[in-house]
Design a protein around this motif. Structure first.
Motif, PDB file in Angstrom:
ATOM      1  N   LEU A  14       0.565  -1.411   0.087  1.00 37.42           N
ATOM      2  CA  LEU A  14       0.090  -0.073   0.073  1.00 37.42           C
ATOM      3  C   LEU A  14       0.659   1.295   0.158  1.00 37.42           C
ATOM      4  N   GLY A  15       2.127   1.132   0.797  1.00 37.56           N
ATOM      5  CA  GLY A  15       2.818   2.393   0.609  1.00 37.56           C
ATOM      6  C   GLY A  15       3.496   2.571  -0.779  1.00 37.56           C
ATOM      7  N   ARG A  19       2.553   5.909  -3.121  1.00 34.67           N
ATOM      8  CA  ARG A  19       3.620   6.792  -3.607  1.00 34.67           C
ATOM      9  C   ARG A  19       3.435   6.854  -5.091  1.00 34.67           C
ATOM     10  N   HIS A  20       3.185   5.841  -5.956  1.00 33.84           N
ATOM     11  CA  HIS A  20       2.983   5.885  -7.204  1.00 33.84           C
ATOM     12  C   HIS A  20       1.648   6.722  -7.756  1.00 33.84           C
ATOM     13  N   MET A  49      -4.540   7.261   1.119  1.00 30.34           N
ATOM     14  CA  MET A  49      -4.279   6.642  -0.053  1.00 30.34           C
ATOM     15  C   MET A  49      -2.899   6.760  -0.220  1.00 30.34           C
ATOM     16  N   GLU A  50      -2.750   8.090  -0.486  1.00 34.15           N
ATOM     17  CA  GLU A  50      -1.344   8.379  -0.844  1.00 34.15           C
ATOM     18  C   GLU A  50      -0.150   8.062   0.116  1.00 34.15           C
ATOM     19  N   LYS A  51      -0.549   8.322   1.453  1.00 34.46           N
ATOM     20  CA  LYS A  51       0.516   7.919   2.231  1.00 34.46           C
ATOM     21  C   LYS A  51       0.569   6.570   2.818  1.00 34.46           C
ATOM     22  N   GLY A  52      -0.272   5.648   1.988  1.00 35.74           N
ATOM     23  CA  GLY A  52      -0.149   4.243   2.356  1.00 35.74           C
ATOM     24  C   GLY A  52      -0.868   3.842   3.404  1.00 35.74           C
ATOM     25  N   PHE A  53      -1.768   4.787   4.092  1.00 37.77           N
ATOM     26  CA  PHE A  53      -2.213   4.414   5.233  1.00 37.77           C
ATOM     27  C   PHE A  53      -3.645   3.563   5.215  1.00 37.77           C
ATOM     28  N   VAL A  79       2.785  -0.797 -10.165  1.00 39.31           N
ATOM     29  CA  VAL A  79       2.967  -1.006  -8.708  1.00 39.31           C
ATOM     30  C   VAL A  79       3.516  -2.386  -8.201  1.00 39.31           C
ATOM     31  N   GLY A  80       3.021  -3.385  -9.124  1.00 38.17           N
ATOM     32  CA  GLY A  80       3.354  -4.685  -8.794  1.00 38.17           C
ATOM     33  C   GLY A  80       4.628  -4.935  -9.056  1.00 38.17           C
TER      34      GLY A  80
END
Length: 131
Positions: A14-15, A19-20, A49-53, A79-80
């Motif tokens: 998720l992080g 970031r992507h 979402m952007e912070k991966g939380f 992302v994968g």
């Protein structure tokens, strides 16, 4: 990364996703409030979402991708690849874009590698040709 728990692996994924998505937004010179308006979500959703939380639902990810004018499956594949490289930098990624998309979707859905035929999809050895 193989010694991490499922929750730690999910947090790492998720992080990278966050970031992507942030990089895509910034490349298009959009602010968080612009994304909120274009995607029809709250600013808190964009930020988390952007912070991966927080991982987006498939619908929310689709809205983000539509707002950024990018193909969702291409985003999941990118992302994968980034996630797989963070787990095993010495392993190269398969050249086949369909396998990268399938692997990206499986990672997003949280499908464990041991539930995929032959383990992580799309990963090949150093000796193989890479696009």
């Amino acid at each position: 990364m193989s010694r991490l728990s499922v929750d730690e692996k999910r947090a790492a994924y998720l992080g990278i996703l966050g970031r992507h998505m942030r990089a895509l937004r910034k490349d298009r010179k959009l602010r968080g409030t612009d994304m909120q308006r274009k995607a029809g979500v709250s600013t808190a959703t964009v930020s988390k979402m952007e912070k991966g939380f927080r991982g987006p639902s498939l619908e929310t990810l689709g809205r983000f991708c539509d707002a950024l004018d990018v193909d969702m499956f291409d985003v999941l594949a990118e992302v994968g690849v980034a996630y797989r490289r963070s787990c095993a930098p010495e392993v190269r990624v398969a050249a086949c874009p369909y396998l990268r998309r399938f692997d990206g979707l499986a990672l997003f859905a949280g499908v464990a590698d041991d539930h995929l035929p032959d383990g992580p999809v799309g990963l090949i050895t150093e000796a193989a040709v890479v696009m």
